[in-house]
Design a protein around this motif. Structure first.
Motif, PDB file in Angstrom:
ATOM      1  N   CYS A 203       0.833  -1.213   0.000  1.00  0.00           N
ATOM      2  CA  CYS A 203       0.000   0.000   0.000  1.00  0.00           C
ATOM      3  C   CYS A 203       0.863   1.256   0.000  1.00  0.00           C
ATOM      4  CB  CYS A 203      -0.928  -0.012   1.205  1.00  0.00           C
ATOM      5  SG  CYS A 203      -2.188  -1.304   1.167  1.00  0.00           S
ATOM      6  N   PHE A 204       1.946   1.246   0.760  1.00  0.00           N
ATOM      7  CA  PHE A 204       2.854   2.387   0.764  1.00  0.00           C
ATOM      8  C   PHE A 204       3.453   2.623  -0.624  1.00  0.00           C
ATOM      9  CE2 PHE A 204       3.587   1.959   5.547  1.00  0.00           C
ATOM     10  CZ  PHE A 204       2.847   3.101   5.810  1.00  0.00           C
ATOM     11  N   GLN A 205       3.748   1.552  -1.351  1.00  0.00           N
ATOM     12  CA  GLN A 205       4.334   1.703  -2.678  1.00  0.00           C
ATOM     13  C   GLN A 205       3.334   2.279  -3.677  1.00  0.00           C
ATOM     14  OE1 GLN A 205       5.837  -2.145  -3.742  1.00  0.00           O
ATOM     15  NE2 GLN A 205       7.430  -2.152  -2.164  1.00  0.00           N
ATOM     16  N   THR A 209       2.096   9.298  -1.337  1.00  0.00           N
ATOM     17  CA  THR A 209       1.909  10.587  -0.665  1.00  0.00           C
ATOM     18  C   THR A 209       1.194  10.463   0.682  1.00  0.00           C
ATOM     19  OG1 THR A 209      -0.196  10.988  -1.807  1.00  0.00           O
ATOM     20  CG2 THR A 209       1.825  11.760  -2.886  1.00  0.00           C
ATOM     21  N   VAL A 210       0.790   9.266   1.051  1.00  0.00           N
ATOM     22  CA  VAL A 210       0.038   9.074   2.296  1.00  0.00           C
ATOM     23  C   VAL A 210       1.005   8.890   3.456  1.00  0.00           C
ATOM     24  CG1 VAL A 210      -1.648   7.631   3.502  1.00  0.00           C
ATOM     25  CG2 VAL A 210      -1.883   8.042   1.050  1.00  0.00           C
ATOM     26  N   GLU A 211       0.734   9.588   4.553  1.00  0.00           N
ATOM     27  CA  GLU A 211       1.522   9.448   5.774  1.00  0.00           C
ATOM     28  C   GLU A 211       0.692   8.721   6.828  1.00  0.00           C
ATOM     29  OE1 GLU A 211       2.895  13.198   7.099  1.00  0.00           O
ATOM     30  OE2 GLU A 211       4.179  13.561   5.358  1.00  0.00           O
ATOM     31  N   VAL A 212       1.346   7.786   7.522  1.00  0.00           N
ATOM     32  CA  VAL A 212       0.693   7.012   8.578  1.00  0.00           C
ATOM     33  C   VAL A 212       1.500   7.197   9.858  1.00  0.00           C
ATOM     34  CG1 VAL A 212      -0.093   4.746   9.330  1.00  0.00           C
ATOM     35  CG2 VAL A 212      -0.154   5.338   6.896  1.00  0.00           C
ATOM     36  N   LEU A 214       2.678   6.153  13.460  1.00  0.00           N
ATOM     37  CA  LEU A 214       2.829   4.910  14.209  1.00  0.00           C
ATOM     38  C   LEU A 214       3.446   5.213  15.564  1.00  0.00           C
ATOM     39  CD1 LEU A 214       4.421   2.888  11.286  1.00  0.00           C
ATOM     40  CD2 LEU A 214       2.027   2.791  11.966  1.00  0.00           C
ATOM     41  N   ASP A 215       3.412   4.242  16.464  1.00  0.00           N
ATOM     42  CA  ASP A 215       4.101   4.407  17.741  1.00  0.00           C
ATOM     43  C   ASP A 215       5.562   4.012  17.580  1.00  0.00           C
ATOM     44  OD1 ASP A 215       4.083   1.663  17.639  1.00  0.00           O
ATOM     45  OD2 ASP A 215       2.588   1.403  19.207  1.00  0.00           O
ATOM     46  N   ASP A 216       6.327   4.142  18.661  1.00  0.00           N
ATOM     47  CA  ASP A 216       7.769   3.904  18.563  1.00  0.00           C
ATOM     48  C   ASP A 216       8.136   2.425  18.550  1.00  0.00           C
ATOM     49  OD1 ASP A 216       7.053   3.364  21.120  1.00  0.00           O
ATOM     50  OD2 ASP A 216       8.384   4.821  22.072  1.00  0.00           O
ATOM     51  N   GLY A 217       7.139   1.538  18.476  1.00  0.00           N
ATOM     52  CA  GLY A 217       7.419   0.113  18.388  1.00  0.00           C
ATOM     53  C   GLY A 217       7.557  -0.385  16.958  1.00  0.00           C
ATOM     54  N   CYS A 218       7.516   0.524  15.975  1.00  0.00           N
ATOM     55  CA  CYS A 218       7.588   0.113  14.563  1.00  0.00           C
ATOM     56  C   CYS A 218       8.734   0.804  13.837  1.00  0.00           C
ATOM     57  CB  CYS A 218       6.267   0.411  13.864  1.00  0.00           C
ATOM     58  SG  CYS A 218       4.822  -0.364  14.599  1.00  0.00           S
ATOM     59  N   PRO A 219       9.968   0.720  14.344  1.00  0.00           N
ATOM     60  CA  PRO A 219      11.076   1.379  13.635  1.00  0.00           C
ATOM     61  C   PRO A 219      11.392   0.735  12.302  1.00  0.00           C
ATOM     62  CG  PRO A 219      11.919   0.025  15.423  1.00  0.00           C
ATOM     63  CD  PRO A 219      10.428   0.005  15.551  1.00  0.00           C
ATOM     64  N   GLY A 220      11.040  -0.563  12.143  1.00  0.00           N
ATOM     65  CA  GLY A 220      11.310  -1.225  10.879  1.00  0.00           C
ATOM     66  C   GLY A 220      10.475  -0.657   9.739  1.00  0.00           C
ATOM     67  N   LEU A 221       9.225  -0.331  10.003  1.00  0.00           N
ATOM     68  CA  LEU A 221       8.385   0.270   8.972  1.00  0.00           C
ATOM     69  C   LEU A 221       8.891   1.660   8.600  1.00  0.00           C
ATOM     70  CD1 LEU A 221       4.800  -0.759  10.158  1.00  0.00           C
ATOM     71  CD2 LEU A 221       6.056  -1.631   8.182  1.00  0.00           C
ATOM     72  N   ARG A 222       9.373   2.402   9.589  1.00  0.00           N
ATOM     73  CA  ARG A 222       9.932   3.723   9.294  1.00  0.00           C
ATOM     74  C   ARG A 222      11.192   3.606   8.447  1.00  0.00           C
ATOM     75  NH1 ARG A 222      12.259   6.848  14.310  1.00  0.00           N
ATOM     76  NH2 ARG A 222      13.634   5.042  14.143  1.00  0.00           N
ATOM     77  N   ASP A 224      11.935   1.147   6.324  1.00  0.00           N
ATOM     78  CA  ASP A 224      11.623   0.664   4.983  1.00  0.00           C
ATOM     79  C   ASP A 224      10.797   1.664   4.174  1.00  0.00           C
ATOM     80  OD1 ASP A 224      12.934  -1.633   5.717  1.00  0.00           O
ATOM     81  OD2 ASP A 224      11.099  -2.739   6.215  1.00  0.00           O
ATOM     82  N   HIS A 225      10.055   2.536   4.869  1.00  0.00           N
ATOM     83  CA  HIS A 225       9.182   3.478   4.161  1.00  0.00           C
ATOM     84  C   HIS A 225       9.373   4.878   4.752  1.00  0.00           C
ATOM     85  CE1 HIS A 225       7.236  -0.121   2.555  1.00  0.00           C
ATOM     86  NE2 HIS A 225       7.151  -0.562   3.798  1.00  0.00           N
ATOM     87  N   PRO A 226      10.533   5.473   4.549  1.00  0.00           N
ATOM     88  CA  PRO A 226      10.791   6.809   5.114  1.00  0.00           C
ATOM     89  C   PRO A 226       9.870   7.858   4.503  1.00  0.00           C
ATOM     90  CG  PRO A 226      12.510   6.195   3.546  1.00  0.00           C
ATOM     91  CD  PRO A 226      11.666   4.978   3.738  1.00  0.00           C
ATOM     92  N   GLY A 227       9.397   8.748   5.353  1.00  0.00           N
ATOM     93  CA  GLY A 227       8.491   9.794   4.903  1.00  0.00           C
ATOM     94  C   GLY A 227       7.044   9.391   4.847  1.00  0.00           C
ATOM     95  N   GLN A 228       6.748   8.091   4.962  1.00  0.00           N
ATOM     96  CA  GLN A 228       5.367   7.610   4.965  1.00  0.00           C
ATOM     97  C   GLN A 228       4.986   7.005   6.309  1.00  0.00           C
ATOM     98  OE1 GLN A 228       5.777   5.393   0.933  1.00  0.00           O
ATOM     99  NE2 GLN A 228       3.629   6.020   1.041  1.00  0.00           N
ATOM    100  N   ALA A 229       5.809   6.118   6.821  1.00  0.00           N
ATOM    101  CA  ALA A 229       5.599   5.559   8.156  1.00  0.00           C
ATOM    102  C   ALA A 229       6.311   6.472   9.163  1.00  0.00           C
ATOM    103  CB  ALA A 229       6.134   4.134   8.237  1.00  0.00           C
ATOM    104  N   ILE A 230       5.549   7.263   9.888  1.00  0.00           N
ATOM    105  CA  ILE A 230       6.100   8.290  10.776  1.00  0.00           C
ATOM    106  C   ILE A 230       6.047   7.773  12.217  1.00  0.00           C
ATOM    107  CG2 ILE A 230       5.999  10.696  11.455  1.00  0.00           C
ATOM    108  CD1 ILE A 230       6.442  10.234   8.465  1.00  0.00           C
ATOM    109  N   THR A 231       7.205   7.706  12.859  1.00  0.00           N
ATOM    110  CA  THR A 231       7.298   7.297  14.257  1.00  0.00           C
ATOM    111  C   THR A 231       7.988   8.404  15.060  1.00  0.00           C
ATOM    112  OG1 THR A 231       9.428   6.201  13.893  1.00  0.00           O
ATOM    113  CG2 THR A 231       7.434   4.864  13.599  1.00  0.00           C
TER     114      THR A 231
END
Length: 303
Positions: A203-205, A209-212, A214-222, A224-231
């Motif tokens: 979905c991120f790919q 332009t969508v930002e989601v 997240l809490d600080d337990g998801c650094p891996g998503l941040r 892999d998807h910088p600028g979209q998965a915001i922690t």
């Protein structure tokens, strides 16, 4: 039997307008399912005219009234049978039918009558079209411990809760309105893993332009998807200057203030007594959670 007007009170089923919309939306689907089951039982087409034969002891509207009462207050089937003047098994079948219909509806969105979101791709497409930021979080519901000797018994043990739980991933908007919830996972699974299993990476790919938030337990998503998965920002080194620690705390506070709306959405779900502690079969919990999330989403856009 009690007065139906009492059972349809907003404390049990929501507003009368909401109940009327549910009747209009689900009546055709319920009738189609009923005719499908009858066709399978007969092994062929109907041989008598429509309407012939025995009447339902519990009509469709009564079934629809009984299901939200059970979802909100966890009233036993035997007690509902006493209120409606039918056997407990009739209520059990009725709730199973209506719960499946409610779970398949998806979540409503504001200012879009008839539009409902069913998948993460639907949610991110809606967010990109409307230009809104999303909030993603997970919550756990305590369930019964699987019997000894059954495989996968440890999968439900949550490292955070130290209990047997199932985990639901929820996406909400900046107003705390529920937009989507997944098929629940065993409590031992990490929040980020549950999101990945639902296809959040694809979905991120497709929606860059969508930002989601997240809490600080998801650094891996941040990562892999910088600028979209915001922690929240990571904790600086101990020898960092004081102003670095101060800036980090301010950034964390700002991030939490924006992400708090998804916590409000989770709290709306937990107002239903069934989700405070699940005491029924675990196989039924995913459909129950999705049904409750759909009802909550309807209430939030009409309130």
């Amino acid at each position: 039997m009690v007065n139906r007007a009492v059972l349809a009170y907003r404390l049990f089923t929501g507003t009368r307008h909401h109940l009327a919309c549910l009747v209009e939306e689900l009546a055709a689907s319920w009738q189609a399912g009923l005719e499908g089951r009858r066709h399978a039982a007969r092994g062929g087409a109907r041989k008598r005219a429509a309407g012939a034969g025995a009447r339902h002891q519990l009509v469709f509207v009564d079934r629809l009234v009984a299901t939200p009462i059970h979802l909100r207050h966890d009233l036993p089937h035997s007690a509902l049978g006493l209120l409606f003047g039918v056997d407990r098994s009739t209520v059990t079948r009725a709730i199973g039918e209506i719960r499946a219909l409610l779970a398949s509806r998806g979540c409503a969105v504001p200012d879009r009558p008839g539009l409902r979101l069913h998948t993460p791709a639907d949610v991110l497409a809606y967010a990109q079209a409307e230009g809104i930021n999303l909030r993603l979080d997970a919550t756990e519901v305590q369930v019964r411990r699987p019997p000894a000797g059954h495989g996968g018994r440890q999968a439900f043990v949550s490292g955070k809760k130290k209990q047997n739980t199932m985990k639901a991933t929820v996406i909400a908007d900046d107003q705390g309105r529920t937009l989507w919830t997944d098929a629940l996972r065993p409590g031992r699974m990490h929040d980020a893993t549950a999101a990945r299993n639902e296809g959040i990476a694809a979905c991120f790919q497709h929606f860059p332009t969508v930002e989601v938030l997240l809490d600080d337990g998801c650094p891996g998503l941040r990562r892999d998807h910088p600028g979209q998965a915001i922690t929240p920002p990571r904790k600086p080194n101990k020898i960092a200057f004081p102003h670095v620690h101060t800036a980090r705390e301010q950034a964390r506070h700002k991030h939490s203030s924006k992400r708090i709306t998804v916590e409000h959405a989770l709290a709306d779900h937990k107002r239903c007594k069934q989700l405070t502690r699940w005491t029924h079969r675990r196989e039924v919990l995913p459909a129950t959670y999705r049904a409750i999330a759909g009802l909550v989403s309807n209430r939030n856009i009409t309130s």
